[in-house]
Motif scaffolding. Structure first.
Motif, PDB file in Angstrom:
ATOM      1  N   CYS A  63      41.086  29.004  45.086  1.00  0.00           N
ATOM      2  CA  CYS A  63      41.541  28.950  43.698  1.00  0.00           C
ATOM      3  C   CYS A  63      42.850  29.725  43.599  1.00  0.00           C
ATOM      4  O   CYS A  63      42.988  30.800  44.201  1.00  0.00           O
ATOM      5  CB  CYS A  63      40.505  29.551  42.759  1.00  0.00           C
ATOM      6  SG  CYS A  63      41.008  29.580  41.017  1.00  0.00           S
ATOM      7  N   ILE A  64      43.788  29.165  42.866  1.00  0.00           N
ATOM      8  CA  ILE A  64      45.054  29.827  42.584  1.00  0.00           C
ATOM      9  C   ILE A  64      45.092  30.159  41.102  1.00  0.00           C
ATOM     10  O   ILE A  64      44.750  29.319  40.258  1.00  0.00           O
ATOM     11  CB  ILE A  64      46.261  28.937  42.940  1.00  0.00           C
ATOM     12  CG1 ILE A  64      46.189  28.504  44.410  1.00  0.00           C
ATOM     13  CG2 ILE A  64      47.581  29.645  42.640  1.00  0.00           C
ATOM     14  CD1 ILE A  64      46.262  29.641  45.385  1.00  0.00           C
ATOM     15  N   GLY A  65      45.490  31.363  40.776  1.00  0.00           N
ATOM     16  CA  GLY A  65      45.583  31.745  39.378  1.00  0.00           C
ATOM     17  C   GLY A  65      46.556  32.889  39.182  1.00  0.00           C
ATOM     18  O   GLY A  65      47.117  33.430  40.148  1.00  0.00           O
ATOM     19  N   TRP A  66      46.757  33.242  37.941  1.00  0.00           N
ATOM     20  CA  TRP A  66      47.602  34.394  37.597  1.00  0.00           C
ATOM     21  C   TRP A  66      46.684  35.540  37.187  1.00  0.00           C
ATOM     22  O   TRP A  66      45.889  35.415  36.264  1.00  0.00           O
ATOM     23  CB  TRP A  66      48.558  34.060  36.460  1.00  0.00           C
ATOM     24  CG  TRP A  66      49.347  35.252  35.981  1.00  0.00           C
ATOM     25  CD1 TRP A  66      49.023  36.089  34.946  1.00  0.00           C
ATOM     26  CD2 TRP A  66      50.563  35.759  36.540  1.00  0.00           C
ATOM     27  NE1 TRP A  66      49.968  37.078  34.822  1.00  0.00           N
ATOM     28  CE2 TRP A  66      50.933  36.903  35.779  1.00  0.00           C
ATOM     29  CE3 TRP A  66      51.374  35.354  37.592  1.00  0.00           C
ATOM     30  CZ2 TRP A  66      52.083  37.639  36.047  1.00  0.00           C
ATOM     31  CZ3 TRP A  66      52.520  36.092  37.868  1.00  0.00           C
ATOM     32  CH2 TRP A  66      52.867  37.209  37.116  1.00  0.00           C
ATOM     33  N   SER A  67      46.764  36.652  37.931  1.00  0.00           N
ATOM     34  CA  SER A  67      45.938  37.808  37.625  1.00  0.00           C
ATOM     35  C   SER A  67      46.655  38.684  36.607  1.00  0.00           C
ATOM     36  O   SER A  67      47.741  39.214  36.887  1.00  0.00           O
ATOM     37  CB  SER A  67      45.648  38.623  38.891  1.00  0.00           C
ATOM     38  OG  SER A  67      45.019  39.850  38.561  1.00  0.00           O
ATOM     39  N   GLU A  68      46.055  38.831  35.440  1.00  0.00           N
ATOM     40  CA  GLU A  68      46.617  39.725  34.440  1.00  0.00           C
ATOM     41  C   GLU A  68      46.369  41.179  34.805  1.00  0.00           C
ATOM     42  O   GLU A  68      47.008  42.087  34.263  1.00  0.00           O
ATOM     43  CB  GLU A  68      46.024  39.417  33.064  1.00  0.00           C
ATOM     44  CG  GLU A  68      46.396  38.011  32.575  1.00  0.00           C
ATOM     45  CD  GLU A  68      45.913  37.741  31.168  1.00  0.00           C
ATOM     46  OE1 GLU A  68      44.970  38.438  30.721  1.00  0.00           O
ATOM     47  OE2 GLU A  68      46.482  36.832  30.520  1.00  0.00           O
ATOM     48  N   THR A  69      45.487  41.404  35.747  1.00  0.00           N
ATOM     49  CA  THR A  69      45.189  42.759  36.204  1.00  0.00           C
ATOM     50  C   THR A  69      46.312  43.297  37.083  1.00  0.00           C
ATOM     51  O   THR A  69      46.708  44.465  36.968  1.00  0.00           O
ATOM     52  CB  THR A  69      43.860  42.782  36.973  1.00  0.00           C
ATOM     53  OG1 THR A  69      42.831  42.232  36.145  1.00  0.00           O
ATOM     54  CG2 THR A  69      43.484  44.195  37.383  1.00  0.00           C
ATOM     55  N   GLY A 106      34.799  43.736  45.347  1.00  0.00           N
ATOM     56  CA  GLY A 106      34.655  44.910  44.510  1.00  0.00           C
ATOM     57  C   GLY A 106      35.759  45.126  43.502  1.00  0.00           C
ATOM     58  O   GLY A 106      35.698  46.068  42.709  1.00  0.00           O
ATOM     59  N   THR A 107      36.777  44.261  43.506  1.00  0.00           N
ATOM     60  CA  THR A 107      37.896  44.377  42.568  1.00  0.00           C
ATOM     61  C   THR A 107      37.802  43.277  41.520  1.00  0.00           C
ATOM     62  O   THR A 107      37.612  42.105  41.858  1.00  0.00           O
ATOM     63  CB  THR A 107      39.251  44.267  43.298  1.00  0.00           C
ATOM     64  OG1 THR A 107      39.333  45.305  44.278  1.00  0.00           O
ATOM     65  CG2 THR A 107      40.402  44.416  42.314  1.00  0.00           C
ATOM     66  N   ASP A 116      50.408  39.315  38.866  1.00  0.00           N
ATOM     67  CA  ASP A 116      50.927  38.531  39.983  1.00  0.00           C
ATOM     68  C   ASP A 116      49.973  37.370  40.236  1.00  0.00           C
ATOM     69  O   ASP A 116      48.834  37.353  39.765  1.00  0.00           O
ATOM     70  CB  ASP A 116      51.041  39.397  41.237  1.00  0.00           C
ATOM     71  CG  ASP A 116      51.980  38.794  42.276  1.00  0.00           C
ATOM     72  OD1 ASP A 116      52.553  37.705  42.018  1.00  0.00           O
ATOM     73  OD2 ASP A 116      52.147  39.408  43.345  1.00  0.00           O
ATOM     74  N   PHE A 117      50.450  36.385  41.017  1.00  0.00           N
ATOM     75  CA  PHE A 117      49.590  35.271  41.393  1.00  0.00           C
ATOM     76  C   PHE A 117      48.516  35.760  42.359  1.00  0.00           C
ATOM     77  O   PHE A 117      48.725  36.690  43.151  1.00  0.00           O
ATOM     78  CB  PHE A 117      50.415  34.164  42.052  1.00  0.00           C
ATOM     79  CG  PHE A 117      51.291  33.418  41.085  1.00  0.00           C
ATOM     80  CD1 PHE A 117      50.730  32.526  40.171  1.00  0.00           C
ATOM     81  CD2 PHE A 117      52.660  33.615  41.083  1.00  0.00           C
ATOM     82  CE1 PHE A 117      51.530  31.844  39.275  1.00  0.00           C
ATOM     83  CE2 PHE A 117      53.464  32.934  40.181  1.00  0.00           C
ATOM     84  CZ  PHE A 117      52.906  32.051  39.278  1.00  0.00           C
ATOM     85  N   LEU A 118      47.372  35.125  42.288  1.00  0.00           N
ATOM     86  CA  LEU A 118      46.239  35.490  43.132  1.00  0.00           C
ATOM     87  C   LEU A 118      45.635  34.219  43.703  1.00  0.00           C
ATOM     88  O   LEU A 118      45.305  33.281  42.978  1.00  0.00           O
ATOM     89  CB  LEU A 118      45.185  36.250  42.316  1.00  0.00           C
ATOM     90  CG  LEU A 118      43.892  36.635  43.046  1.00  0.00           C
ATOM     91  CD1 LEU A 118      44.195  37.702  44.094  1.00  0.00           C
ATOM     92  CD2 LEU A 118      42.853  37.142  42.051  1.00  0.00           C
TER      93      LEU A 118
END
Length: 219
Positions: free
Chosen positions: A175-181, A156-157, A184-186
């Motif tokens: 999956c590893i990524g950078w959340s601009e939301t 839901g996010t 931080d890393f996600l």
């Protein structure tokens, strides 16, 4: 000798059709008898037709035994997808074979001790869930190559994500990524994606937001 090599050595030894005691195998491989007992359980769970019991001895009468295989992530992904497709095919004989093969592979795959164990294919009896996760793999891989941002919804996010890497460990695809939301890393399981949409904007490497930065933080 590592575990994989030891299991292979044990399989080759047992295939001569003779009875081998756990004590003799433990002495030859310089491990404890308890370790041999555990290895016999692993071999049996992975489909090797081990015959025998503790305190008596073991042998193998195998119709087909494959040697150890080293799989790339792409090959493992293809195997996952094939099992998912067969499991959801409606052909019960093939679905049952897919479940049996998944269980055999599950018995010998490495585990990430920091994560809860999950069966091969995300869930042995939930191929539909696994297949749903695989529908997102091409888009994520393409976005990683093109450095294209994604909008990903999880539980839901929604995150505007810079995807950096797909990984397989702990028996799940992540999956590893950078959340601009969240700035931080996600890291997340791909089969948990509720919605995924490519965004028109691209990204470039920035200090503190790269895969190398994530790995440095994780060590």
């Amino acid at each position: 000798m590592n575990r994989k090599d030891r299991l292979y050595a044990l399989t080759q030894r047992l295939r001569d059709g003779r009875l081998h005691t756990a004590e003799a195998m433990a002495q030859d491989l310089d491990v404890s008898v308890r370790t041999i007992y555990r290895d016999m359980e692993v071999l049996a769970a992975s489909g090797v037709p081990v015959e025998g019991t503790r305190g008596y001895g073991y042998t193998v009468q195998a119709a087909i035994t494959l040697p150890p295989l080293n799989l790339t992530e792409a090959e493992l992904e293809a195997l996952h997808l094939a099992l998912a497709a067969l499991g959801a095919s409606g052909m019960e004989e093939h679905a049952a074979a897919a479940r049996a093969l998944a269980a055999k592979i599950d018995a010998i795959l490495p585990e990430d001790s920091s994560q809860p164990s999950a069966p091969f294919g995300f869930a042995t009896d939930a191929f539909a869930e696994a297949a749903r996760g695989f529908t997102h793999m091409p888009a994520i891989r393409a976005a990683i190559r093109a450095r294209q941002k994604l909008r990903v919804t999880l539980a839901g996010t929604t995150h505007d994500l810079r995807p950096l890497h797909i990984d397989y460990f702990g028996r799940v695809w992540t999956c590893i990524g950078w959340s601009e939301t969240t700035s931080d890393f996600l890291g997340f399981r791909i089969d948990r994606i509720e919605d995924l949409r490519p965004l028109p904007s691209l990204f470039v490497n920035e200090p503190g937001r790269t895969l190398a930065d994530w790995r440095a933080r994780s060590t």
